[in-house]
Design an enzyme around this catalytic site. Structure first.
Site, PDB file in Angstrom:
ATOM      1  N   LYS A 125      -9.608  41.871 -20.213  1.00  0.00           N
ATOM      2  CA  LYS A 125      -9.806  43.248 -20.663  1.00  0.00           C
ATOM      3  C   LYS A 125     -10.214  43.335 -22.134  1.00  0.00           C
ATOM      4  O   LYS A 125     -10.949  44.252 -22.516  1.00  0.00           O
ATOM      5  CB  LYS A 125      -8.530  44.067 -20.439  1.00  0.00           C
ATOM      6  CG  LYS A 125      -8.000  44.038 -19.012  1.00  0.00           C
ATOM      7  CD  LYS A 125      -9.057  44.344 -17.977  1.00  0.00           C
ATOM      8  CE  LYS A 125      -8.466  44.345 -16.592  1.00  0.00           C
ATOM      9  NZ  LYS A 125      -9.450  44.114 -15.534  1.00  0.00           N
ATOM     10  N   GLU A 209      -4.349  50.669 -26.620  1.00  0.00           N
ATOM     11  CA  GLU A 209      -5.344  51.732 -26.718  1.00  0.00           C
ATOM     12  C   GLU A 209      -4.644  53.084 -26.690  1.00  0.00           C
ATOM     13  O   GLU A 209      -3.488  53.197 -26.267  1.00  0.00           O
ATOM     14  CB  GLU A 209      -6.375  51.642 -25.586  1.00  0.00           C
ATOM     15  CG  GLU A 209      -5.839  51.917 -24.202  1.00  0.00           C
ATOM     16  CD  GLU A 209      -6.915  51.800 -23.133  1.00  0.00           C
ATOM     17  OE1 GLU A 209      -7.908  51.083 -23.356  1.00  0.00           O
ATOM     18  OE2 GLU A 209      -6.744  52.423 -22.068  1.00  0.00           O
ATOM     19  N   HIS A 244       0.613  53.619 -10.484  1.00  0.00           N
ATOM     20  CA  HIS A 244      -0.713  53.289 -11.031  1.00  0.00           C
ATOM     21  C   HIS A 244      -1.650  52.698  -9.980  1.00  0.00           C
ATOM     22  O   HIS A 244      -2.651  52.077 -10.322  1.00  0.00           O
ATOM     23  CB  HIS A 244      -0.596  52.318 -12.213  1.00  0.00           C
ATOM     24  CG  HIS A 244       0.273  52.820 -13.318  1.00  0.00           C
ATOM     25  ND1 HIS A 244      -0.075  53.913 -14.105  1.00  0.00           N
ATOM     26  CD2 HIS A 244       1.486  52.402 -13.767  1.00  0.00           C
ATOM     27  CE1 HIS A 244       0.883  54.126 -14.994  1.00  0.00           C
ATOM     28  NE2 HIS A 244       1.835  53.241 -14.805  1.00  0.00           N
ATOM     29  N   ARG A 301     -15.821  43.571  -7.582  1.00  0.00           N
ATOM     30  CA  ARG A 301     -15.701  43.357  -6.137  1.00  0.00           C
ATOM     31  C   ARG A 301     -15.952  44.669  -5.425  1.00  0.00           C
ATOM     32  O   ARG A 301     -16.170  45.708  -6.059  1.00  0.00           O
ATOM     33  CB  ARG A 301     -14.298  42.866  -5.797  1.00  0.00           C
ATOM     34  CG  ARG A 301     -13.202  43.789  -6.359  1.00  0.00           C
ATOM     35  CD  ARG A 301     -11.838  43.464  -5.842  1.00  0.00           C
ATOM     36  NE  ARG A 301     -10.779  44.163  -6.547  1.00  0.00           N
ATOM     37  CZ  ARG A 301     -10.422  45.424  -6.350  1.00  0.00           C
ATOM     38  NH1 ARG A 301     -11.060  46.152  -5.453  1.00  0.00           N
ATOM     39  NH2 ARG A 301      -9.427  45.964  -7.029  1.00  0.00           N
TER      40      ARG A 301
END
Length: 508
Positions: A125, A209, A244, A301
Site C-alpha cells: 500500500k 492517512e 470492513h 484480480r
C-alpha cells in the site's frame, strides 16, 4: 504498443485454482468458450459443485487452505498432470500472489491475471500510494512510506489532524487497520494494528492517512490488454459493509454525477497504467459528502461483486480476462460502453447477523435459490452440501437487475423473500432489512450503515432448533406436493407458501 514479451496464444485447457461460487462461475464461461476445464479440490471438497462441473479434477491436499488452495506447488503439479496451459485464480487464495504468478510463468502456464510486478506494486500500500502520487491520482493526506516508530506516527497524525487511519502496508480486508480519534489512543492503536498486520500478512509495516468521515466506498472496474489499451467499465458502490468487508453492492453508484464519474474513471485508468496493469482489476476510492474522492487501493484480480457490472454493461468479465490472456485486443473503449439500468448484489453468507455476523458453518439442509426475470444466483454450495469451517462462509451471491435503482431493489426484496435456506443462520434477513431501509432506498448511507442503522433485534431471527424444524417442514412440503392426490393450492395463493416460508415470515 504491444508488450514485447506477450504473443497471441490460444488457450485450450484452464485450471481454476479456487473453489466455491467463483470456481463455478469461471468454469461456466470456460465451457461457453469451448475450453477444457480442470478443478482442484481439498479432501472435504471432493464432491463440491465446482468439482462436479469441471471436465476433470485433481486432489491437492487436506482441508487446511495452506496445504491445499494456497499450496502453489500442488496446484502447479495438477496443472502439469492435466496438461492445463492456463490457470485462473478467481479471487482470494493465490489470486494476488506475485510469487505464484511468477511460478506460473516459469512453468510455462499462463496466469490469467496481471503481471507479477503490478501485483507487487499494488499489494504494497505504501508503494501504491507513491505511484498514485506520481500519477496525480487524488489521495487522502497521509504518508507514502511506512511509519518507523510510534513517535513518528504521533507527529504525523498531529500534522494531518485527527481522526486518522492506521493501515497495514501489505494487507487489505480491514486487517491491520485502526481508526484513531484522539492522540491518547494512538500508541495502543498502532501497536494493535502492527501486531494484526504481522500475524495476518507476515509484514508489520503500517502507514497513516487522514480518516474520511461519513465516506462512501466506490470502485471502478478496469480492463487492460497487452496492446496499450485500458478502459473502465464504470463504477460499483460497496458501502454496506460489516467488519470492513462488503455485503451489499450495486452498479452504478447513486451519488456520482456524470462529471465526477468521468473524473474518477480517468483517475482509475491512470492508476492502472501507473503500474503497467493488464487484465481485470478494480481501483477503489473513498468519496466524501462533497463528492471529493480519494484513492484507497487497487485489487489486482476479479472482484466478488463483478456480476453487477456485467448486468449493467452486458460484458462477461471472465470472457474478457481470457481474451486478454490470449493476447487479443479489447477492441473497444469506455465511450463504446453505456450503463443500462441498475443492478444490486446481496452476499448470502452462513453468518448470524444477530451475533455480529459470526460465521455459522455446517450442513446446508435446504437450499432453494430464487429465479425469474432479472435475477441471477451464483452459488458455491448446493442442498445436501456443507459450508465448511475451513473457508469463507459464502453460500451464494444474489444479483438483480432493473430498469432503475428502485426496480432493482424491489426485485431483490422479491428474490430474498423467495430464497429458502435451512440448517444455518444467513445474512438474508440483514440484506432484506437493508433493501427496505429508508436511507438505503433513498441513497443516503455511508460505510457506517451497519453500526449506525442496523439493530439486530428487528430481525427476530429464529433460533437454530426452529431453523432445523423449518428445513424439515420444507422437505415434507416438497414431498407432499409431489403426491398426485395432494390438494390444490388456494386461489389466494396462501396455501402455496411452504411451511418454511410461513415459519420465516413469523420470525423475520
Amino acid at each position: 504498443m504491444t508488450d514485447s514479451a506477450v504473443t497471441a496464444r490460444p488457450l485450450n485447457k484452464i485450471l481454476v485454482a479456487n473453489r466455491g461460487e467463483i470456481a463455478v462461475r469461471v468454469l461456466r464461461t470456460c465451457h461457453e468458450q469451448g475450453l477444457d476445464t480442470v478443478a482442484v479440490y481439498s479432501t472435504p471438497d471432493r464432491s463440491a459443485s465446482h468439482v462436479r462441473r469441471a471436465d476433470e479434477a485433481h486432489h491437492i491436499g487436506p482441508a487446511e487452505a495452506a496445504r491445499s488452495y494456497l499450496d502453489s506447488e500442488a496446484i502447479l503439479t495438477a496443472a502439469r498432470r492435466s496438461g492445463a496451459d492456463a490457470i485462473h485464480p478467481g479471487y482470494g487464495f493465490l489470486s494476488e500472489n506475485a510469487d505464484f504468478a511468477e511460478a506460473c510463468a516459469d512453468a510455462d502456464v499462463h496466469f490469467v491475471g496481471p503481471p507479477p510486478e503490478a501485483i507487487r506494486a499494488m499489494g504494497d500500500k505504501t508503494a501504491a500510494r507513491q505511484l498514485m502520487k506520481d500519477a496525480g491520482v487524488p489521495m487522502a493526506p497521509g504518508t507514502t512510506d511506512a511509519v518507523a516508530s510510534t513517535e513518528e506516527g504521533e507527529e504525523i497524525a498531529a500534522e494531518i489532524g485527527y481522526p486518522v487511519l492506521i493501515k497495514a502496508a501489505a494487507g487489505g480486508g480491514g486487517k491491520g487497520m485502526r481508526i484513531v480519534h484522539e492522540p491518547d489512543n494512538f500508541a495502543g492503536a498502532m501497536d494493535r494494528a502492527q501486531g494484526e498486520a504481522e500475524s495476518s500478512f507476515g509484514d508489520g509495516r503500517v502507514f497513516i492517512e487522514k480518516y474520511i468521515q461519513e465516506p462512501r466506498h466506490v470502485e471502478f472496474q478496469i480492463l487492460a490488454d497487452h496492446h496499450g489499451n485500458t478502459v473502465h467499465l464504470f463504477e460499483r458502490e460497496c458501502s454496506i459493509q460489516r467488519r470492513h468487508q462488503k455485503v451489499i453492492e450495486e452498479a452504478p453508484s447513486s451519488i456520482l454525477t456524470p462529471e465526477v464519474r468521468r473524473e474518477m474513471g480517468a483517475a482509475a485508468i491512470a492508476a492502472a497504467e501507473s503500474c503497467g496493469y493488464r487484465n481485470a482489476g478494480t481501483v477503489e476510492f473513498l468519496v466524501d459528502r462533497d463528492l471529493n474522492y480519494y484513492f484507497m487501493e487497487m485489487n489486482t484480480r476479479l472482484q466478488v461483486e463483478h456480476p453487477v457490472t456485467e448486468w449493467v454493461t452486458g460484458v462477461d468479465l471472465v470472457a474478457e480476462q481470457l481474451r486478454v490472456a490470449q493476447g487479443e485486443e479489447l477492441g473497444y473503449t469506455t465511450d463504446d460502453l453505456s450503463i443500462r439500468g441498475h443492478a444490486v448484489e446481496s452476499r448470502v453468507y452462513a453468518e448470524d447477523p444477530a451475533s455480529n455476523f459470526l460465521p455459522d458453518p455446517g450442513p446446508l439442509k435446504r437450499h432453494a435459490a430464487p429465479s425469474g426475470l432479472g435475477v441471477r444466483v451464483d452459488a458455491g454450495v448446493e442442498e445436501g452440501g456443507e459450508v465448511l469451517i475451513h473457508y469463507d462462509p459464502m453460500i451464494s451471491k444474489v444479483t438483480t437487475w432493473g430498469r432503475n435503482r428502485t426496480a432493482a431493489i424491489d426485485r431483490m426484496i422479491r428474490a430474498l423473500d423467495e430464497y429458502e435456506v435451512g440448517g444455518m443462520a444467513t445474512t438474508i434477513p440483514f440484506c432484506r432489512f437493508a433493501m427496505q431501509h429508508d436511507g438505503f432506498r433513498a441513497g443516503d448511507f455511508t460505510t457506517h450503515f451497519v453500526d449506525d442503522e442496523f439493530d439486530p433485534s428487528v430481525l427476530r431471527l429464529a433460533d437454530p432448533d426452529r431453523d432445523e424444524l423449518a428445513a424439515l417442514a420444507a422437505t415434507l412440503y416438497h414431498a407432499r406436493t409431489q403426491d398426485e392426490d395432494a390438494p390444490s393450492i388456494a386461489a389466494d395463493g396462501r396455501e402455496g407458501l411452504s411451511p418454511w416460508r410461513r415459519q420465516r415470515r413469523h420470525t423475520s
